[in-house]
Design a protein around this motif. Structure first.
Motif, PDB file in Angstrom:
ATOM      1  N   ARG A   8       0.837  -1.216   0.000  1.00 44.86           N
ATOM      2  CA  ARG A   8       0.000   0.000   0.000  1.00 44.86           C
ATOM      3  C   ARG A   8       0.865   1.256   0.000  1.00 44.86           C
ATOM      4  O   ARG A   8       0.577   2.230  -0.692  1.00 44.86           O
ATOM      5  N   LEU A   9       1.937   1.245   0.767  1.00 44.38           N
ATOM      6  CA  LEU A   9       2.819   2.402   0.841  1.00 44.38           C
ATOM      7  C   LEU A   9       3.600   2.632  -0.452  1.00 44.38           C
ATOM      8  O   LEU A   9       4.198   3.683  -0.645  1.00 44.38           O
ATOM      9  N   SER A  10       3.598   1.633  -1.340  1.00 45.85           N
ATOM     10  CA  SER A  10       4.329   1.739  -2.600  1.00 45.85           C
ATOM     11  C   SER A  10       3.442   2.173  -3.766  1.00 45.85           C
ATOM     12  O   SER A  10       3.911   2.201  -4.908  1.00 45.85           O
ATOM     13  N   LEU A  11       2.181   2.481  -3.504  1.00 45.44           N
ATOM     14  CA  LEU A  11       1.291   2.939  -4.573  1.00 45.44           C
ATOM     15  C   LEU A  11       1.879   4.173  -5.251  1.00 45.44           C
ATOM     16  O   LEU A  11       2.435   5.051  -4.588  1.00 45.44           O
ATOM     17  N   ASP A  12       1.762   4.204  -6.556  1.00 45.14           N
ATOM     18  CA  ASP A  12       2.279   5.298  -7.392  1.00 45.14           C
ATOM     19  C   ASP A  12       3.793   5.441  -7.313  1.00 45.14           C
ATOM     20  O   ASP A  12       4.335   6.501  -7.606  1.00 45.14           O
ATOM     21  N   GLU A  13       4.479   4.374  -6.910  1.00 45.55           N
ATOM     22  CA  GLU A  13       5.940   4.380  -6.897  1.00 45.55           C
ATOM     23  C   GLU A  13       6.449   3.197  -7.715  1.00 45.55           C
ATOM     24  O   GLU A  13       5.714   2.256  -7.991  1.00 45.55           O
ATOM     25  N   ARG A  14       7.716   3.249  -8.087  1.00 48.45           N
ATOM     26  CA  ARG A  14       8.316   2.187  -8.898  1.00 48.45           C
ATOM     27  C   ARG A  14       8.677   1.012  -7.986  1.00 48.45           C
ATOM     28  O   ARG A  14       9.359   1.194  -6.982  1.00 48.45           O
ATOM     29  N   ILE A  15       8.219  -0.182  -8.360  1.00 46.51           N
ATOM     30  CA  ILE A  15       8.503  -1.386  -7.576  1.00 46.51           C
ATOM     31  C   ILE A  15       9.137  -2.450  -8.470  1.00 46.51           C
ATOM     32  O   ILE A  15       9.069  -2.376  -9.694  1.00 46.51           O
ATOM     33  N   TYR A  16       9.747  -3.439  -7.825  1.00 48.89           N
ATOM     34  CA  TYR A  16      10.340  -4.592  -8.490  1.00 48.89           C
ATOM     35  C   TYR A  16       9.495  -5.802  -8.122  1.00 48.89           C
ATOM     36  O   TYR A  16       9.176  -6.011  -6.949  1.00 48.89           O
ATOM     37  N   VAL A  17       9.108  -6.603  -9.126  1.00 48.71           N
ATOM     38  CA  VAL A  17       8.291  -7.792  -8.900  1.00 48.71           C
ATOM     39  C   VAL A  17       8.979  -8.980  -9.554  1.00 48.71           C
ATOM     40  O   VAL A  17       9.313  -8.930 -10.738  1.00 48.71           O
ATOM     41  N   LYS A  18       9.205 -10.036  -8.783  1.00 49.41           N
ATOM     42  CA  LYS A  18       9.763 -11.282  -9.323  1.00 49.41           C
ATOM     43  C   LYS A  18       8.610 -12.259  -9.499  1.00 49.41           C
ATOM     44  O   LYS A  18       7.797 -12.448  -8.590  1.00 49.41           O
ATOM     45  N   LEU A  19       8.536 -12.879 -10.670  1.00 50.50           N
ATOM     46  CA  LEU A  19       7.445 -13.790 -11.009  1.00 50.50           C
ATOM     47  C   LEU A  19       7.963 -15.194 -11.268  1.00 50.50           C
ATOM     48  O   LEU A  19       9.164 -15.403 -11.509  1.00 50.50           O
ATOM     49  N   ARG A  20       7.049 -16.136 -11.259  1.00 46.71           N
ATOM     50  CA  ARG A  20       7.400 -17.503 -11.657  1.00 46.71           C
ATOM     51  C   ARG A  20       7.871 -17.482 -13.107  1.00 46.71           C
ATOM     52  O   ARG A  20       7.534 -16.597 -13.875  1.00 46.71           O
ATOM     53  N   GLY A  21       8.649 -18.482 -13.473  1.00 50.10           N
ATOM     54  CA  GLY A  21       9.096 -18.599 -14.856  1.00 50.10           C
ATOM     55  C   GLY A  21      10.247 -17.672 -15.195  1.00 50.10           C
ATOM     56  O   GLY A  21      10.394 -17.271 -16.346  1.00 50.10           O
ATOM     57  N   ASP A  22      11.067 -17.328 -14.213  1.00 53.05           N
ATOM     58  CA  ASP A  22      12.253 -16.489 -14.427  1.00 53.05           C
ATOM     59  C   ASP A  22      11.922 -15.159 -15.102  1.00 53.05           C
ATOM     60  O   ASP A  22      12.604 -14.711 -16.019  1.00 53.05           O
ATOM     61  N   ARG A  23      10.836 -14.536 -14.636  1.00 57.68           N
ATOM     62  CA  ARG A  23      10.435 -13.227 -15.146  1.00 57.68           C
ATOM     63  C   ARG A  23      10.533 -12.199 -14.028  1.00 57.68           C
ATOM     64  O   ARG A  23      10.233 -12.492 -12.881  1.00 57.68           O
ATOM     65  N   GLU A  24      10.946 -11.006 -14.396  1.00 59.40           N
ATOM     66  CA  GLU A  24      11.051  -9.899 -13.445  1.00 59.40           C
ATOM     67  C   GLU A  24      10.418  -8.671 -14.066  1.00 59.40           C
ATOM     68  O   GLU A  24      10.541  -8.441 -15.271  1.00 59.40           O
ATOM     69  N   LEU A  25       9.729  -7.895 -13.237  1.00 56.91           N
ATOM     70  CA  LEU A  25       9.090  -6.669 -13.693  1.00 56.91           C
ATOM     71  C   LEU A  25       9.557  -5.503 -12.847  1.00 56.91           C
ATOM     72  O   LEU A  25       9.788  -5.644 -11.647  1.00 56.91           O
ATOM     73  N   CYS A  26       9.663  -4.359 -13.468  1.00 56.75           N
ATOM     74  CA  CYS A  26       9.950  -3.129 -12.756  1.00 56.75           C
ATOM     75  C   CYS A  26       9.014  -2.081 -13.334  1.00 56.75           C
ATOM     76  O   CYS A  26       9.032  -1.823 -14.545  1.00 56.75           O
ATOM     77  N   GLY A  27       8.127  -1.541 -12.478  1.00 54.04           N
ATOM     78  CA  GLY A  27       7.154  -0.588 -12.980  1.00 54.04           C
ATOM     79  C   GLY A  27       6.485   0.186 -11.869  1.00 54.04           C
ATOM     80  O   GLY A  27       6.709  -0.076 -10.686  1.00 54.04           O
ATOM     81  N   ASN A  28       5.651   1.146 -12.256  1.00 52.51           N
ATOM     82  CA  ASN A  28       4.918   1.968 -11.300  1.00 52.51           C
ATOM     83  C   ASN A  28       3.649   1.246 -10.867  1.00 52.51           C
ATOM     84  O   ASN A  28       2.848   0.846 -11.713  1.00 52.51           O
ATOM     85  N   LEU A  29       3.468   1.087  -9.573  1.00 45.48           N
ATOM     86  CA  LEU A  29       2.306   0.390  -9.032  1.00 45.48           C
ATOM     87  C   LEU A  29       1.107   1.337  -9.017  1.00 45.48           C
ATOM     88  O   LEU A  29       1.109   2.344  -8.329  1.00 45.48           O
TER      89      LEU A  29
END
Length: 102
Positions: free
Chosen positions: A23-44
């Protein structure tokens, strides 16, 4: 889960439950690690209790491990893609890292 005690009163910027960090990361850039060796970096932009998320201005990094048939060596390569907006289904999420706060 262990209970965390704090002398500070509960408020808008406090973390009492795991999803409070998201919740505190809303409208900020976050890093998300997903299954299948995928990574995301984006604004929540949005999330729910299942960790379904809507991310904007997203960079996806896919790590691919291939085996060279002649030498039997592992070849690791990465593929990067960009999206303006992306819906992430929560059951594929392994890790969410909020922005560093200094």
């Amino acid at each position: 889960m262990a209970e965390v005690s704090s002398t500070a009163p509960a408020g808008i910027g406090s973390v009492e439950e795991p999803l409070d960090l998201v919740r505190l990361s809303l409208d900020e850039r976050i890093y998300v690690k997903l299954r299948g060796d995928r990574e995301l970096c984006g604004n929540l932009h949005a999330y729910d209790g299942h960790l379904n998320m809507v991310l904007g201005d997203v960079e996806e990094t896919i790590t691919i491990v291939e085996v060279n048939e002649e030498t039997l060596e592992e070849v690791i390569r990465t593929v990067k893609r960009n999206f303006d907006m992306l819906f992430v289904r929560g059951d594929g999420v392994i890790l969410v890292s909020p922005p560093s706060r200094t």
